[in-house]
Design an enzyme around this catalytic site. Structure first.
Site, mmCIF file in Angstrom:
data_model
loop_
_atom_site.group_PDB
_atom_site.id
_atom_site.type_symbol
_atom_site.label_atom_id
_atom_site.label_comp_id
_atom_site.label_asym_id
_atom_site.label_seq_id
_atom_site.Cartn_x
_atom_site.Cartn_y
_atom_site.Cartn_z
ATOM 1 N N ILE A 141 0.844 -1.200 0.000
ATOM 2 C CA ILE A 141 0.000 0.000 0.000
ATOM 3 C C ILE A 141 0.880 1.251 0.000
ATOM 4 O O ILE A 141 0.434 2.314 -0.377
ATOM 5 C CB ILE A 141 -0.981 0.033 1.192
ATOM 6 C CG1 ILE A 141 -0.254 0.161 2.533
ATOM 7 C CG2 ILE A 141 -1.914 -1.150 1.178
ATOM 8 C CD1 ILE A 141 -1.174 0.584 3.672
ATOM 9 N N ASP A 142 2.144 1.113 0.423
ATOM 10 C CA ASP A 142 3.041 2.273 0.507
ATOM 11 C C ASP A 142 3.460 2.776 -0.883
ATOM 12 O O ASP A 142 3.899 3.916 -1.019
ATOM 13 C CB ASP A 142 4.294 1.922 1.316
ATOM 14 C CG ASP A 142 3.961 1.318 2.670
ATOM 15 O OD1 ASP A 142 2.849 1.548 3.164
ATOM 16 O OD2 ASP A 142 4.813 0.590 3.235
ATOM 17 N N MET A 184 -1.205 5.517 6.695
ATOM 18 C CA MET A 184 0.015 4.698 6.617
ATOM 19 C C MET A 184 0.875 5.135 5.430
ATOM 20 O O MET A 184 0.583 6.124 4.772
ATOM 21 C CB MET A 184 -0.368 3.230 6.483
ATOM 22 C CG MET A 184 -0.860 2.599 7.761
ATOM 23 S SD MET A 184 -1.176 0.836 7.484
ATOM 24 C CE MET A 184 -1.336 0.264 9.179
ATOM 25 N N ARG A 186 4.482 4.061 5.559
ATOM 26 C CA ARG A 186 5.869 3.902 6.007
ATOM 27 C C ARG A 186 6.651 5.182 5.671
ATOM 28 O O ARG A 186 6.142 6.260 5.944
ATOM 29 C CB ARG A 186 6.490 2.657 5.368
ATOM 30 C CG ARG A 186 7.652 2.130 6.115
ATOM 31 C CD ARG A 186 7.486 0.905 6.936
ATOM 32 N NE ARG A 186 6.915 -0.257 6.306
ATOM 33 C CZ ARG A 186 6.718 -1.388 6.968
ATOM 34 N NH1 ARG A 186 7.069 -1.488 8.228
ATOM 35 N NH2 ARG A 186 6.170 -2.414 6.387
ATOM 36 N N HIS A 284 -5.117 -0.088 9.906
ATOM 37 C CA HIS A 284 -5.191 -1.240 9.003
ATOM 38 C C HIS A 284 -6.448 -1.275 8.154
ATOM 39 O O HIS A 284 -6.558 -2.125 7.261
ATOM 40 C CB HIS A 284 -5.033 -2.537 9.808
ATOM 41 C CG HIS A 284 -3.642 -2.686 10.347
ATOM 42 N ND1 HIS A 284 -3.220 -2.031 11.474
ATOM 43 C CD2 HIS A 284 -2.567 -3.371 9.873
ATOM 44 C CE1 HIS A 284 -1.945 -2.315 11.693
ATOM 45 N NE2 HIS A 284 -1.522 -3.128 10.740
ATOM 46 N N GLN A 286 -6.922 0.634 5.950
ATOM 47 C CA GLN A 286 -6.389 0.909 4.608
ATOM 48 C C GLN A 286 -5.967 -0.358 3.874
ATOM 49 O O GLN A 286 -5.756 -0.348 2.668
ATOM 50 C CB GLN A 286 -5.156 1.819 4.715
ATOM 51 C CG GLN A 286 -5.509 3.204 5.150
ATOM 52 C CD GLN A 286 -4.328 3.914 5.780
ATOM 53 O OE1 GLN A 286 -3.642 4.680 5.129
ATOM 54 N NE2 GLN A 286 -4.089 3.685 7.063
HETATM 55 O O1 F6P Z 1 4.128 -1.604 4.610
HETATM 56 C C1 F6P Z 1 2.742 -1.646 4.755
HETATM 57 C C2 F6P Z 1 2.301 -1.111 6.078
HETATM 58 O O2 F6P Z 1 0.897 -1.154 6.101
HETATM 59 C C3 F6P Z 1 2.835 0.277 6.419
HETATM 60 O O3 F6P Z 1 2.149 1.294 5.729
HETATM 61 C C4 F6P Z 1 2.663 0.283 7.906
HETATM 62 O O4 F6P Z 1 3.561 1.167 8.541
HETATM 63 C C5 F6P Z 1 2.985 -1.143 8.300
HETATM 64 O O5 F6P Z 1 2.788 -1.931 7.134
HETATM 65 C C6 F6P Z 1 2.174 -1.707 9.415
HETATM 66 O O6 F6P Z 1 2.662 -2.967 9.706
HETATM 67 P P1 F6P Z 1 1.935 -4.005 10.672
HETATM 68 O O7 F6P Z 1 0.859 -4.681 9.875
HETATM 69 O O8 F6P Z 1 3.020 -4.924 11.078
HETATM 70 O O9 F6P Z 1 1.358 -3.211 11.805
#
Ligand code: F6P
Length: 360
Positions: A141-142, A184, A186, A284, A286
């Site tokens: 998604i990033d 989100m 990253r 999440h 998203q």
């Molecule tokens: O890399 C995808 C992502 O959804 C990022 O945007 C977010 O920072 C991270 O993963 C969240 O990770 P997790 O599912 O481990 O909380």
């Protein structure tokens, strides 16, 4: 029809919308066109590490209803680097040879790996070490994988964040508030800049553009002077505090995650401008739900193209989306180029052209 091959497919890293649509397209092309067998590997590379290796035989009947289903029927993980795999006694162990052996035990002639840049680097290293025939499909998604304009999951995440802004608009206006949506992404601000423009945000903060709180407060005040009693703001999770600290939380396992920049900004804006502020952290949400039509389209194109690469025995390649075409590039080229938001690119210029404050 080519020879009857047996290929594997796995999803690795964080889930997102569109993964099942890719799996469906791969199975349609591989079984329908070429008459091959497709094994869906469970839980990313862990399925190949387990004994016996864990997989699901995939046929058209099984994948047919998957076009609109969120998540991944194969399961996934964004933990457990096989080259430094965390063992129950707390040590790290290189388990790459077990994965390679799992691939050969299943009699796979090639494997499609769907993942972001981190997963792709791991899968490629495994492929090089164990002589595995790998084709990669970018997913995150990033949207920060180099070379490709779209990675699976991004468009749906933008749709969801845009819809959130649409909804927040009315409540912000009704209560004369500044509402901040934290999204989100990253270290890249793609979700924030795209959905911020699409959703009519007044302020967009992304990690690629330094900001000051004063500049944000000036925008809010300017709007008030124009008779607009509310403002809508979107901020990417990796935006730092004004003094440059990243806002993260660490859980009891020592895992560190972004989160909290929205609340930091809300507090600062409230204390400096007196505006009433509220924060929504989209999280999440998203990553879930039905893939957008564009997502399904790209998923279909990527799935078909990845299988065709295997048919041509063109391995160590990743499919990419460039100018509405699928183009394959060496995986190394894709992972060598991180794709941040171009601070002189079209989206940033568009935002500025609309009078959106980018904080600088
Ligand atoms: O890399 C995808 C992502 O959804 C990022 O945007 C977010 O920072 C991270 O993963 C969240 O990770 P997790 O599912 O481990 O909380």
């Amino acid at each position: 029809m080519g020879e009857r091959k047996r290929i594997g497919i796995l999803t690795s890293g964080g889930d997102c919308a569109g993964l099942n649509a890719v799996i469906r397209a791969v199975v349609y092309r591989a079984t329908g066109t070429y008459g091959w067998e497709v094994l869906g590997i469970r839980q990313a590379t862990q399925g190949l590490m387990n004994r016996p290796p864990q997989f699901i035989p995939l046929e058209i009947e099984k994948v047919d209803p998957l076009l609109t289903a969120g998540g991944t029927i194969l399961g996934t993980t964004n933990k457990g680097d096989p080259f430094a795999f965390p063992m129950p006694d707390g040590t790290l162990c290189d388990r790459s040879e077990e994965i390679i052996a799992g691939y050969h035990q299943l009699g796979l002639e090639a494997m499609i790996g769907i993942g972001g840049d981190g997963s792709m680097a791991i899968l490629r290293r495994l492929a090089q070490q164990g002589d595995l025939n790998l084709v990669a499909i970018p997913k995150t998604i990033d949207n920060d994988v180099g070379v490709t304009e779209h990675s699976i999951g991004f468009d749906t995440a933008v749709n969801i964040a845009t819809e959130a802004l649409d909804r927040l608009h009315f409540t912000a206006a009704s209560h004369s508030r500044v509402i901040i949506l934290e999204v989100m992404g990253r270290d890249a601000g793609h979700i924030a800049i795209s959905s911020g423009i699409a959703g009519g945000a007044d302020v967009i903060l992304i990690p690629e553009i330094p900001y000051t709180i004063d500049s944000v407060c000036r925008k809010i005040q300017q709007r008030q002077e124009q008779g607009k009693n509310y403002s809508l703001m979107i901020v990417s999770e990796a935006v730092r505090t004004e003094t440059g600290e990243s806002v993260v939380s660490t859980n009891r396992l020592g895992q560190c995650r972004y989160g909290g920049i929205g609340q930091y900004l809300a507090d600062e804006i409230c204390s400096r401008s007196g505006a009433e502020t509220r924060v929504t952290v989209l999280g999440h949400i998203q990553r879930g739900g039905t893939p957008s039509p564009l997502e399904r389209l790209i998923a279909a194109a990527f799935g078909v193209a990845a299988v065709d690469l295997i048919a041509e025995e063109k391995y160590d390649q990743m499919v990419t989306w460039q100018k509405r075409q699928v183009v394959s590039v060496p995986i190394t080229e894709a992972i060598a180029q991180y794709r941040a938001v171009d601070s002189n690119g079209t989206l940033v210029k568009t935002a500025r052209g609309l009078g959106i404050c980018l904080g600088d």
